[in-house]
Write an enzyme that holds these catalytic residues in place. Sequence first.
Site, PDB file in Angstrom:
ATOM      1  N   TYR A  64       0.820  -1.230   0.000  1.00 37.41           N
ATOM      2  CA  TYR A  64       0.000   0.000   0.000  1.00 37.41           C
ATOM      3  C   TYR A  64       0.843   1.263   0.000  1.00 37.41           C
ATOM      4  CZ  TYR A  64      -4.177  -2.707   0.058  1.00 37.41           C
ATOM      5  OH  TYR A  64      -5.172  -3.565  -0.340  1.00 37.41           O
ATOM      6  N   ASN A 100     -12.493   2.840  -6.704  1.00 38.00           N
ATOM      7  CA  ASN A 100     -11.079   3.209  -6.636  1.00 38.00           C
ATOM      8  C   ASN A 100     -10.745   3.826  -5.280  1.00 38.00           C
ATOM      9  OD1 ASN A 100     -11.078   2.368  -9.244  1.00 38.00           O
ATOM     10  ND2 ASN A 100     -11.104   4.428 -10.126  1.00 38.00           N
ATOM     11  N   HIS A 117     -14.690   1.299  -1.610  1.00 30.86           N
ATOM     12  CA  HIS A 117     -13.595   0.458  -1.105  1.00 30.86           C
ATOM     13  C   HIS A 117     -12.579   1.230  -0.272  1.00 30.86           C
ATOM     14  CE1 HIS A 117     -14.562  -2.433  -4.641  1.00 30.86           C
ATOM     15  NE2 HIS A 117     -15.405  -2.569  -3.633  1.00 30.86           N
ATOM     16  N   CYS A 128      -7.680  -0.953  17.693  1.00 27.67           N
ATOM     17  CA  CYS A 128      -8.701  -0.264  18.519  1.00 27.67           C
ATOM     18  C   CYS A 128      -9.665   0.490  17.594  1.00 27.67           C
ATOM     19  CB  CYS A 128      -8.027   0.693  19.508  1.00 27.67           C
ATOM     20  SG  CYS A 128      -7.300   2.151  18.742  1.00 27.67           S
ATOM     21  N   ASN A 213     -15.434   0.917 -21.586  1.00 31.59           N
ATOM     22  CA  ASN A 213     -14.370   0.029 -21.124  1.00 31.59           C
ATOM     23  C   ASN A 213     -13.448  -0.290 -22.297  1.00 31.59           C
ATOM     24  OD1 ASN A 213     -13.888  -1.113 -18.416  1.00 31.59           O
ATOM     25  ND2 ASN A 213     -13.626  -3.004 -19.556  1.00 31.59           N
TER      26      ASN A 213
HETATM   27  C1  BV8 Z   1     -17.598  -8.663   0.956  1.00 23.75           C
HETATM   28  C2  BV8 Z   1      -9.452  -2.484  -2.101  1.00 23.75           C
HETATM   29  C3  BV8 Z   1     -18.771  -9.713   2.708  1.00 23.75           C
HETATM   30  C4  BV8 Z   1      -8.198  -3.225  -2.176  1.00 23.75           C
HETATM   31  C5  BV8 Z   1     -10.946  -3.914  -3.272  1.00 23.75           C
HETATM   32  C6  BV8 Z   1     -17.063 -15.475  -5.208  1.00 23.75           C
HETATM   33  C7  BV8 Z   1     -17.961 -14.930  -6.115  1.00 23.75           C
HETATM   34  C8  BV8 Z   1     -18.431 -13.634  -5.975  1.00 23.75           C
HETATM   35  C9  BV8 Z   1     -17.999 -12.840  -4.901  1.00 23.75           C
HETATM   36  C10 BV8 Z   1     -17.097 -13.373  -4.021  1.00 23.75           C
HETATM   37  C11 BV8 Z   1     -16.618 -14.670  -4.156  1.00 23.75           C
HETATM   38  N1  BV8 Z   1     -15.754 -14.899  -3.150  1.00 23.75           N
HETATM   39  C12 BV8 Z   1     -15.656 -13.799  -2.384  1.00 23.75           C
HETATM   40  C13 BV8 Z   1     -16.478 -12.867  -2.895  1.00 23.75           C
HETATM   41  C14 BV8 Z   1     -16.702 -11.504  -2.372  1.00 23.75           C
HETATM   42  C15 BV8 Z   1     -15.543 -10.601  -2.766  1.00 23.75           C
HETATM   43  C16 BV8 Z   1     -15.395 -10.567  -4.279  1.00 23.75           C
HETATM   44  O1  BV8 Z   1     -16.187  -9.939  -4.950  1.00 23.75           O
HETATM   45  N2  BV8 Z   1     -14.371 -11.268  -4.771  1.00 23.75           N
HETATM   46  C17 BV8 Z   1     -14.174 -11.278  -6.217  1.00 23.75           C
HETATM   47  C18 BV8 Z   1     -12.678 -11.066  -6.526  1.00 23.75           C
HETATM   48  C19 BV8 Z   1     -14.656 -12.639  -6.734  1.00 23.75           C
HETATM   49  N3  BV8 Z   1     -15.911  -9.291  -2.299  1.00 23.75           N
HETATM   50  C20 BV8 Z   1     -15.547  -8.920  -1.069  1.00 23.75           C
HETATM   51  O2  BV8 Z   1     -14.853  -9.567  -0.328  1.00 23.75           O
HETATM   52  C21 BV8 Z   1     -16.133  -7.599  -0.614  1.00 23.75           C
HETATM   53  N4  BV8 Z   1     -16.662  -7.753   0.703  1.00 23.75           N
HETATM   54  O3  BV8 Z   1     -18.144  -9.340   0.138  1.00 23.75           O
HETATM   55  O4  BV8 Z   1     -17.833  -8.732   2.293  1.00 23.75           O
HETATM   56  C22 BV8 Z   1     -19.279  -9.256   4.000  1.00 23.75           C
HETATM   57  C23 BV8 Z   1     -20.637  -8.978   4.116  1.00 23.75           C
HETATM   58  C24 BV8 Z   1     -21.127  -8.594   5.343  1.00 23.75           C
HETATM   59  C25 BV8 Z   1     -20.270  -8.458   6.438  1.00 23.75           C
HETATM   60  C26 BV8 Z   1     -18.899  -8.701   6.298  1.00 23.75           C
HETATM   61  C27 BV8 Z   1     -18.394  -9.101   5.076  1.00 23.75           C
HETATM   62  C28 BV8 Z   1     -15.050  -6.531  -0.540  1.00 23.75           C
HETATM   63  C29 BV8 Z   1     -14.584  -6.223  -1.927  1.00 23.75           C
HETATM   64  C30 BV8 Z   1     -13.619  -5.029  -1.858  1.00 23.75           C
HETATM   65  C31 BV8 Z   1     -12.225  -5.534  -2.035  1.00 23.75           C
HETATM   66  N5  BV8 Z   1     -11.340  -4.396  -2.145  1.00 23.75           N
HETATM   67  N6  BV8 Z   1     -10.181  -2.838  -3.284  1.00 23.75           N
HETATM   68  C32 BV8 Z   1      -7.250  -2.421  -2.990  1.00 23.75           C
HETATM   69  O5  BV8 Z   1      -7.659  -1.573  -3.804  1.00 23.75           O
HETATM   70  O6  BV8 Z   1      -6.061  -2.676  -2.786  1.00 23.75           O
HETATM   71  S1  BV8 Z   1     -11.405  -4.559  -4.733  1.00 23.75           S
HETATM   72  C33 BV8 Z   1     -10.458  -4.053  -6.041  1.00 23.75           C
HETATM   73  O7  BV8 Z   1     -11.163  -4.526  -7.203  1.00 23.75           O
HETATM   74  C34 BV8 Z   1     -10.336  -2.567  -6.291  1.00 23.75           C
HETATM   75  O8  BV8 Z   1     -11.084  -1.749  -5.449  1.00 23.75           O
HETATM   76  C35 BV8 Z   1     -10.870  -2.428  -7.714  1.00 23.75           C
HETATM   77  O9  BV8 Z   1     -11.370  -1.195  -7.999  1.00 23.75           O
HETATM   78  C36 BV8 Z   1     -11.916  -3.437  -7.639  1.00 23.75           C
HETATM   79  C37 BV8 Z   1     -12.673  -3.827  -8.865  1.00 23.75           C
HETATM   80  O10 BV8 Z   1     -11.824  -3.957  -9.908  1.00 23.75           O
HETATM   81  P1  BV8 Z   1     -11.982  -2.910 -11.130  1.00 23.75           P
HETATM   82  O11 BV8 Z   1     -12.042  -1.535 -10.582  1.00 23.75           O
HETATM   83  O12 BV8 Z   1     -13.093  -3.377 -11.995  1.00 23.75           O
HETATM   84  O13 BV8 Z   1     -10.560  -3.065 -11.793  1.00 23.75           O
HETATM   85  P2  BV8 Z   1     -10.105  -4.188 -12.803  1.00 23.75           P
HETATM   86  O14 BV8 Z   1      -8.626  -4.082 -12.943  1.00 23.75           O
HETATM   87  O15 BV8 Z   1     -10.715  -5.498 -12.421  1.00 23.75           O
HETATM   88  O16 BV8 Z   1     -10.788  -3.752 -14.181  1.00 23.75           O
HETATM   89  C38 BV8 Z   1     -10.390  -2.544 -14.808  1.00 23.75           C
HETATM   90  C39 BV8 Z   1     -11.128  -2.513 -16.135  1.00 23.75           C
HETATM   91  O17 BV8 Z   1     -10.790  -1.284 -16.780  1.00 23.75           O
HETATM   92  C40 BV8 Z   1     -10.701  -3.633 -17.064  1.00 23.75           C
HETATM   93  O18 BV8 Z   1     -11.868  -4.248 -17.571  1.00 23.75           O
HETATM   94  C41 BV8 Z   1      -9.921  -2.932 -18.179  1.00 23.75           C
HETATM   95  O19 BV8 Z   1     -10.182  -3.517 -19.440  1.00 23.75           O
HETATM   96  C42 BV8 Z   1     -10.496  -1.550 -18.130  1.00 23.75           C
HETATM   97  N7  BV8 Z   1      -9.560  -0.492 -18.545  1.00 23.75           N
HETATM   98  C43 BV8 Z   1      -8.217  -0.445 -18.354  1.00 23.75           C
HETATM   99  N8  BV8 Z   1      -7.734   0.723 -18.848  1.00 23.75           N
HETATM  100  C44 BV8 Z   1      -8.802   1.424 -19.333  1.00 23.75           C
HETATM  101  C45 BV8 Z   1      -9.967   0.654 -19.146  1.00 23.75           C
HETATM  102  N9  BV8 Z   1     -11.181   1.088 -19.529  1.00 23.75           N
HETATM  103  C46 BV8 Z   1     -11.261   2.299 -20.120  1.00 23.75           C
HETATM  104  N10 BV8 Z   1     -10.192   3.100 -20.330  1.00 23.75           N
HETATM  105  C47 BV8 Z   1      -8.949   2.694 -19.953  1.00 23.75           C
HETATM  106  N11 BV8 Z   1      -7.884   3.504 -20.178  1.00 23.75           N
HETATM  107 ZN    ZN Z   2      -5.260   1.764  18.200  1.00 22.73          ZN
END
Ligand code: BV8
Ligand code: ZN
Length: 244
Positions: A64, A100, A117, A128, A213
Site C-alpha cells: 500500500y 477506486n 472500497h 482499537c 471500457n
Molecule cells: C464482501 C481495495 C462480505 C483493495 C478492493 C465469489 C464470487 C463472488 C464474490 C465473491 C466470491 N468470493 C468472495 C467474494 C466476495 C468478494 C469478491 O467480490 N471477490 C471477487 C474477486 C470474486 N468481495 C468482497 O470480499 C467484498 N466484501 O463481500 O464482504 C461481508 C458482508 C457482510 C459483512 C462482512 C463481510 C469486498 C470487496 C472489496 C475488495 N477491495 N479494493 C485495494 O484496492 O487494494 S477490490 C479491487 O477490485 C479494487 O477496489 C478495484 O477497484 C476493484 C474492482 O476492480 P476494477 O475496478 O473493476 O478493476 P479491474 O482491474 O478489475 O478492471 C479494470 C477494467 O478497466 C478492465 O476491464 C480494463 O479492461 C479496463 N480499462 C483499463 N484501462 C482502461 C480501461 N477502460 C477504459 N479506459 C482505460 N484507459
Molecule cells: Zn489503536
Amino acid sequence: MPGSLVSAKPLGMKILVMTGAGVSAESGIPTFRGTNGLWRTHRVEDVASPEAFRKDPRLVWDFYSERRAKARDAHPNKAHLALKVLQNTIGKNMLLVTQNVDGLHVKAGNTDIIELHGNLFESRCFNCGRPPFKDSKVYNEPPRCTMCYGYLRPNIVWFGEQISGFMEAVKFISDNYKDDLYYIAVGTSGTVYPAAALTRIAKDFQVPTWIINDETPGNVSEFTHFIQGKASEMLPKLLKDIVL
Ligand code: BV8
Ligand code: ZN
C-alpha cells in the site's frame, strides 16, 4: 459514437456514475486485472485481506505504501475532469460511486463521492476503534497506533470486509429510476461484489446502463450500451451532450 444521451433532457437527467480502476489507468495507476494488473504481481490473499495483514503487516504496508506513493504523484485525466464538469452542471442529479481508492476523483474536484472500497490516503487502527484519519505517509515499516500501540492499517476495504455506501447508491437508483435516470460505468471489469451488483440492480429497475471500457467486461450482458475505448476519450464524448 454509437448512440448518445442527447435524446435525454440534459438538465432533467439524473446520472449514477460507477468508476473502476480503468478510469485511472491513463493517469498511470495500474489496474487490477488488465495487462500489468496489480493482481498479476501480487496474490490478492497475500496483500488485500485482514488475514494477510495479521500474517505479514510489513508485506501489506509495502504494497500500500508503493500504491500511495504512485497515487500521490498522479493527476486526474480527462475522464475524471469530465465528471467534475458534469457535477458542476447537474449537481445533486449526479451521484459518483467509485471502487477506486486512489483519490483522483477528489483531486479532480468532485464532491459527495461514495468511495465503496475506502481511501488510500487515510489510515486507521487495526486494533482499537480509533476512527480513520488523513494519512499520505509512505512507511518503511508498519506504523503503530499512538492510542493502543496496535498496528495502523490503510483505510481500505479488503476482501471479506463490508463495503461502505452501497445502500446509498441503491437508494439513488430506487429514488430516481422513474425520472430519466442513467447508469454509466467506466473502466471496470465487473468482477468484484457487491460493487458489480449495482449494474444488475440498475438494469432490474429498467434504467439504461452504459459502460465505457477498453475491453469487453465479463458482465457486458448487463449493459444496454457498451462503448469500447479509453475512458479519457470516450467519457467526455458521451457526456458532452449533457454538459454543453
Ligand atoms: C464482501 C481495495 C462480505 C483493495 C478492493 C465469489 C464470487 C463472488 C464474490 C465473491 C466470491 N468470493 C468472495 C467474494 C466476495 C468478494 C469478491 O467480490 N471477490 C471477487 C474477486 C470474486 N468481495 C468482497 O470480499 C467484498 N466484501 O463481500 O464482504 C461481508 C458482508 C457482510 C459483512 C462482512 C463481510 C469486498 C470487496 C472489496 C475488495 N477491495 N479494493 C485495494 O484496492 O487494494 S477490490 C479491487 O477490485 C479494487 O477496489 C478495484 O477497484 C476493484 C474492482 O476492480 P476494477 O475496478 O473493476 O478493476 P479491474 O482491474 O478489475 O478492471 C479494470 C477494467 O478497466 C478492465 O476491464 C480494463 O479492461 C479496463 N480499462 C483499463 N484501462 C482502461 C480501461 N477502460 C477504459 N479506459 C482505460 N484507459
Ligand atoms: Zn489503536
